[in-house]
Design an enzyme around this catalytic site. Sequence first.
Site, PDB file in Angstrom:
ATOM      1  N   GLU A 207      41.622  45.830  42.426  1.00  0.00           N
ATOM      2  CA  GLU A 207      41.367  46.409  44.351  1.00  0.00           C
ATOM      3  C   GLU A 207      42.045  45.681  45.434  1.00  0.00           C
ATOM      4  O   GLU A 207      41.512  44.723  46.672  1.00  0.00           O
ATOM      5  CB  GLU A 207      40.226  46.470  44.592  1.00  0.00           C
ATOM      6  CG  GLU A 207      39.236  47.736  43.487  1.00  0.00           C
ATOM      7  CD  GLU A 207      37.814  48.245  44.076  1.00  0.00           C
ATOM      8  OE1 GLU A 207      37.372  47.735  44.949  1.00  0.00           O
ATOM      9  OE2 GLU A 207      37.267  48.988  43.308  1.00  0.00           O
ATOM     10  N   GLU A 335      37.244  51.357  36.392  1.00  0.00           N
ATOM     11  CA  GLU A 335      36.128  51.264  36.710  1.00  0.00           C
ATOM     12  C   GLU A 335      36.275  52.683  37.480  1.00  0.00           C
ATOM     13  O   GLU A 335      36.989  53.740  37.807  1.00  0.00           O
ATOM     14  CB  GLU A 335      36.474  50.443  38.226  1.00  0.00           C
ATOM     15  CG  GLU A 335      36.392  48.784  38.084  1.00  0.00           C
ATOM     16  CD  GLU A 335      36.232  48.254  39.830  1.00  0.00           C
ATOM     17  OE1 GLU A 335      35.641  48.661  40.540  1.00  0.00           O
ATOM     18  OE2 GLU A 335      36.350  47.275  39.654  1.00  0.00           O
TER      19      GLU A 335
HETATM   20  O1  AHR Z   1      31.744  47.873  40.246  1.00  0.00           O
HETATM   21  C1  AHR Z   1      31.554  47.458  41.448  1.00  0.00           C
HETATM   22  C2  AHR Z   1      32.916  46.769  42.173  1.00  0.00           C
HETATM   23  O2  AHR Z   1      33.183  48.346  43.032  1.00  0.00           O
HETATM   24  C3  AHR Z   1      33.676  46.068  41.630  1.00  0.00           C
HETATM   25  O3  AHR Z   1      33.534  44.923  42.451  1.00  0.00           O
HETATM   26  C4  AHR Z   1      34.854  46.403  42.489  1.00  0.00           C
HETATM   27  O4  AHR Z   1      35.765  45.874  41.582  1.00  0.00           O
HETATM   28  C5  AHR Z   1      34.864  47.656  43.400  1.00  0.00           C
HETATM   29  O5  AHR Z   1      34.669  48.244  44.592  1.00  0.00           O
END
Ligand code: AHR
Length: 537
Positions: A207, A335
């Site tokens: 990110e 994610e």
């Molecule tokens: O999964 C929780 C958080 O969500 C992670 O650390 C981040 O990469 C995302 O914003």
Amino acid sequence: MTTRRRFLKSAGIGLGAFAALRPLRAADAEVEVNPAQPGVQINPHIYGHFIEHLGGVIYDGIWVGRNAKIANVDGIRKQFVDDMKRIATPNLRWPGGCFADGYHWRDGIGAPGKRPRTYNYWENRMPKGLHAVESNQFGIHEFMRLCRLVGAEPYVAANVGSGTPQEFHDWVSYCNAPAGTISLADERAANGDKAPFNVKYWGVGNESWGCGGNMTGGEYATEYRKYISQFPAYLQPFWVATGPRGHSADGDVGWTEGFFAGLQNVRGLGVRVDGFALHYYTDFRQTAEDGAKFDEKGWYAVLHKGIHIEKVMNDHWSIMGKYDPQHRTKFVIDEWGNWYRGGTELGPEYILSQTMTLRDALHTAMTFDIFNRHAEKIEMANVAQTINCLHSLFAAAGDKYARTPAYYVFEMYRPHMGGQSVPLKISLPEMTVPILEGTAKIPGLSGSASLRDKNLTVTLTNPSLKESVSTRIRLSGGARLREGRATVLTHDDMRATNSFERPDEVKLAALSVEAAGDSATLTIPKQAVVAVSLQLA
Ligand code: AHR
């Protein structure tokens, strides 16, 4: 009210009664599958995982410590290892998440008693009076031990946001240099692992548009080039570049444009991007939507927003195709999952943990069906996160442990891993459903199919809270069926969950299926996921 028309209804079905369904007279839904024309292989890595130093994910969830009374293998929770093996866990992404861009790998090696206590990115989310002090008891050696126990491939996210290329490259060498070559390999051996870890998957930050550096796509392209150009080449790496925040209102298409444009016209050795890390949360943080208490609108809203990932994937895929017409770069959807507003945490220190219900299981199934249908685009996907977090398969606190309804979807979908994706055509009208604001359309039935040798797996989800769907799976292309079996995941209560007190409230059951000639017929209960296993003659 849904608007789907029923031709046949099976009334009053309880959880124990699925085997006693009356023979079907006609089908509501036709599912046409042609096993003679299988497509690409579904990469097993699509069924992957993500674990971060966040709340109770690593500490307590996974790492209980070598002296714990809780059953463990070298400090790792044994029940977790056993369950992860059961679903053939293909990979584990670690150490973050946002934690990764503040993590310095050297803090997590050497004698456990001498490791420093360090700052953890998630400190700012801890309730007043509680702290997220990183003990560094779980470092790269412990992570690799977990991977080996489970049989998972490691996927390591490196620090770009607050690290340096040198720190990154030293970590790669520490992991991958052959024994007895460079000093970092000796150090690894002195710390207990003579054999190299052979880590192939490397995330170049996480990110980077946010907690990983607040960069623009173009700025990140510059960093990316730097971080990979002197990469220690002990084995052919698979580099994963930070991708978009797919759950943004505009899908974050600007990030993808900016990043790939920033890689153009570079002289020299050429810049490879193996994986592009799309993140997509079914994000309800800004709403009142709760993980545990919800109504019909909340049920459909989550499923509706969940399947929006398909559009997000298609949008980014077409931008990537402008720069890479051969599509050498694949998605790594590292994610994904549901994210509610909070309030159902396991305890104050278990930040970002939330209750998982039957609704999340259906969301999981519909997401996997999308991934299977787009198998040619995806190298890997990682649910966020596996235990004690957002879209978790497990909840654990001390000696208490439960598998969530989502866990069972991983079990049901296991036969898809490594199978060849088979296109399927579902004939059933869309449903018009209430969501948080107004109404929306969702598929009356969604699914995917895959083939392994002579075993055809068809997974189907009926999202309706009102009606079952009598379904006929018909094989085209001349294939014939030898036999069929099916399992179902459902519950009378859409909010059903597996708590520590009632860990088996939501679980798998057998479902009756009749298979003969070119067809298999079954009734899919309302609010249910079904996995049908068909043996071809
Ligand atoms: O999964 C929780 C958080 O969500 C992670 O650390 C981040 O990469 C995302 O914003």
